[in-house]
Design an enzyme around this catalytic site. Structure first.
Site, PDB file in Angstrom:
ATOM      1  N   LYS A   9     -70.492  35.093   2.856  1.00  0.00           N
ATOM      2  CA  LYS A   9     -71.277  34.059   3.537  1.00  0.00           C
ATOM      3  C   LYS A   9     -72.286  34.718   4.497  1.00  0.00           C
ATOM      4  CE  LYS A   9     -67.406  30.763   3.339  1.00  0.00           C
ATOM      5  NZ  LYS A   9     -66.634  29.765   4.112  1.00  0.00           N
ATOM      6  N   TYR A  49     -70.306  22.312  -1.731  1.00  0.00           N
ATOM      7  CA  TYR A  49     -69.306  21.818  -0.785  1.00  0.00           C
ATOM      8  C   TYR A  49     -69.155  20.306  -0.844  1.00  0.00           C
ATOM      9  CZ  TYR A  49     -68.529  26.336   1.540  1.00  0.00           C
ATOM     10  OH  TYR A  49     -68.157  27.635   1.830  1.00  0.00           O
ATOM     11  N   PHE A  57     -67.293  18.218  10.026  1.00  0.00           N
ATOM     12  CA  PHE A  57     -67.934  19.533  10.085  1.00  0.00           C
ATOM     13  C   PHE A  57     -68.981  19.740   8.982  1.00  0.00           C
ATOM     14  CE2 PHE A  57     -63.941  19.996   7.688  1.00  0.00           C
ATOM     15  CZ  PHE A  57     -64.383  20.602   6.510  1.00  0.00           C
ATOM     16  N   ARG A  85     -57.921  34.946  -3.345  1.00  0.00           N
ATOM     17  CA  ARG A  85     -57.613  34.112  -2.165  1.00  0.00           C
ATOM     18  C   ARG A  85     -56.662  34.855  -1.224  1.00  0.00           C
ATOM     19  NH1 ARG A  85     -60.129  29.094  -1.225  1.00  0.00           N
ATOM     20  NH2 ARG A  85     -58.157  28.174  -0.564  1.00  0.00           N
ATOM     21  N   THR A  91     -57.975  29.966   5.570  1.00  0.00           N
ATOM     22  CA  THR A  91     -59.272  29.397   5.977  1.00  0.00           C
ATOM     23  C   THR A  91     -59.557  29.647   7.461  1.00  0.00           C
ATOM     24  OG1 THR A  91     -58.932  27.645   4.343  1.00  0.00           O
ATOM     25  CG2 THR A  91     -60.642  27.261   5.995  1.00  0.00           C
ATOM     26  N   ARG A 102     -60.424  37.818   6.271  1.00  0.00           N
ATOM     27  CA  ARG A 102     -60.573  36.916   7.425  1.00  0.00           C
ATOM     28  C   ARG A 102     -59.658  37.337   8.573  1.00  0.00           C
ATOM     29  NH1 ARG A 102     -60.585  31.406   3.748  1.00  0.00           N
ATOM     30  NH2 ARG A 102     -62.829  31.290   3.349  1.00  0.00           N
ATOM     31  N   ASN A 112     -66.073  32.160   8.616  1.00  0.00           N
ATOM     32  CA  ASN A 112     -64.924  32.861   8.035  1.00  0.00           C
ATOM     33  C   ASN A 112     -65.306  33.793   6.881  1.00  0.00           C
ATOM     34  OD1 ASN A 112     -65.331  30.955   6.073  1.00  0.00           O
ATOM     35  ND2 ASN A 112     -63.359  29.916   6.330  1.00  0.00           N
ATOM     36  N   HIS A 115     -66.097  33.251   0.767  1.00  0.00           N
ATOM     37  CA  HIS A 115     -65.583  32.109   0.010  1.00  0.00           C
ATOM     38  C   HIS A 115     -64.974  32.602  -1.302  1.00  0.00           C
ATOM     39  CE1 HIS A 115     -65.407  28.414  -2.338  1.00  0.00           C
ATOM     40  NE2 HIS A 115     -66.004  29.092  -3.301  1.00  0.00           N
ATOM     41  N   GLU A 126     -68.165  26.334  -9.863  1.00  0.00           N
ATOM     42  CA  GLU A 126     -68.963  27.130  -8.919  1.00  0.00           C
ATOM     43  C   GLU A 126     -69.731  28.241  -9.635  1.00  0.00           C
ATOM     44  OE1 GLU A 126     -65.935  28.190  -6.101  1.00  0.00           O
ATOM     45  OE2 GLU A 126     -65.816  26.136  -5.326  1.00  0.00           O
TER      46      GLU A 126
HETATM   47  N1  LIG Z   1     -62.203  22.072  10.623  1.00  0.00           N
HETATM   48  C1  LIG Z   1     -63.265  22.788  10.261  1.00  0.00           C
HETATM   49  N2  LIG Z   1     -64.255  23.074  11.125  1.00  0.00           N
HETATM   50  C2  LIG Z   1     -65.334  23.785  10.752  1.00  0.00           C
HETATM   51  N3  LIG Z   1     -65.531  24.277   9.520  1.00  0.00           N
HETATM   52  C3  LIG Z   1     -64.570  24.023   8.622  1.00  0.00           C
HETATM   53  C4  LIG Z   1     -63.385  23.278   8.927  1.00  0.00           C
HETATM   54  N4  LIG Z   1     -62.614  23.215   7.818  1.00  0.00           N
HETATM   55  C5  LIG Z   1     -63.287  23.874   6.865  1.00  0.00           C
HETATM   56  N5  LIG Z   1     -64.455  24.353   7.355  1.00  0.00           N
HETATM   57  C6  LIG Z   1     -65.464  25.138   6.627  1.00  0.00           C
HETATM   58  O1  LIG Z   1     -65.550  24.637   5.312  1.00  0.00           O
HETATM   59  C7  LIG Z   1     -65.219  25.660   4.396  1.00  0.00           C
HETATM   60  C8  LIG Z   1     -64.505  25.051   3.215  1.00  0.00           C
HETATM   61  O2  LIG Z   1     -63.250  24.588   3.617  1.00  0.00           O
HETATM   62  P1  LIG Z   1     -61.989  24.706   2.644  1.00  0.00           P
HETATM   63  O3  LIG Z   1     -60.946  23.806   3.185  1.00  0.00           O
HETATM   64  O4  LIG Z   1     -62.459  24.526   1.228  1.00  0.00           O
HETATM   65  O5  LIG Z   1     -61.498  26.187   2.927  1.00  0.00           O
HETATM   66  P2  LIG Z   1     -61.517  27.473   2.042  1.00  0.00           P
HETATM   67  O6  LIG Z   1     -61.317  27.105   0.608  1.00  0.00           O
HETATM   68  O7  LIG Z   1     -60.583  28.470   2.629  1.00  0.00           O
HETATM   69  O8  LIG Z   1     -62.966  27.978   2.322  1.00  0.00           O
HETATM   70  P3  LIG Z   1     -64.063  28.306   1.291  1.00  0.00           P
HETATM   71  O9  LIG Z   1     -64.227  27.077   0.412  1.00  0.00           O
HETATM   72  O10 LIG Z   1     -65.283  28.591   2.123  1.00  0.00           O
HETATM   73  O11 LIG Z   1     -63.526  29.484   0.565  1.00  0.00           O
HETATM   74  C9  LIG Z   1     -64.384  26.655   5.207  1.00  0.00           C
HETATM   75  O12 LIG Z   1     -64.425  27.963   4.691  1.00  0.00           O
HETATM   76  C10 LIG Z   1     -65.056  26.587   6.552  1.00  0.00           C
HETATM   77  O13 LIG Z   1     -66.227  27.411   6.557  1.00  0.00           O
END
Ligand SMILES: Nc1ncnc2c1ncn2[C@@H]1O[C@H](COP(=O)(O)OP(=O)(O)OP(=O)(O)O)[C@@H](O)[C@H]1O
Length: 148
Positions: A9, A49, A57, A85, A91, A102, A112, A115, A126
């Protein structure tokens, strides 16, 4: 062979972690079959997303992911979706185990670093969003026979 979509990212790019992320996956035994530096458009960010549309958020997430270059990749390997993962970590970096990307480099959820697709279905979706089929370069490495 299973494939997954991995993206360094904007914060990971700014913090010079592209090479480190690639090395983590290479060392594990996974194989990169596509990679490019790019800026994510508003349309692509929204599509990528879309499961988070409507959440508190979402606006910040859109702003963040389009704020600078990302390094988008496709990786291949046995169980690469779950394997990636595990390498990336939870996350919320506060909950991510030390030794994960992370866990080692992140502090807050909204920055974080990396992805990784969370299922076969999302990896297919994706990869299709970020790469044309002809951009995936599948090839054999001699080491593969020592991996599984
Ligand atoms: N509560 C939150 N506040 C701010 N940003 C958030 C929050 N929850 C998720 N995100 C953002 O949205 C992204 C997608 O959330 P998801 O739950 O899909 O987590 P992830 O699968 O671990 O992350 P990613 O999809 O980026 O790999 C997170 O990586 C983070 O950048």
């Amino acid at each position: 062979m299973q494939k997954t979509f991995i993206m360094v990212k904007p914060d990971g790019v700014q913090r010079n972690l592209i090479g480190h992320v690639i090395q983590r996956f290479e060392r594990k035994g996974f194989q990169m079959i596509a990679g490019k530096l790019m800026v994510v458009s508003d349309e692509l960010a929204k599509e990528h997303y879309k499961e988070h549309e409507g959440k508190s958020f979402f606006g910040d997430l859109m702003g963040f992911i389009t704020s600078g270059p990302v390094f988008a990749m496709v990786w291949e390997g046995t169980n690469v979706i779950d394997g990636a993962r595990h390498i990336i970590g939870a996350t919320n970096p506060l909950e991510a185990t030390p030794g994960t990307i992370r866990g080692d480099f992140g502090i807050v959820t909204h920055r974080n670093l990396v992805h990784g697709s969370d299922s076969e279905e999302s990896s297919k979706r994706e990869i299709g969003l970020f790469f044309a089929p002809e951009q995936l370069v599948t090839y054999q490495k001699a080491v593969n026979e020592w991996l599984d």
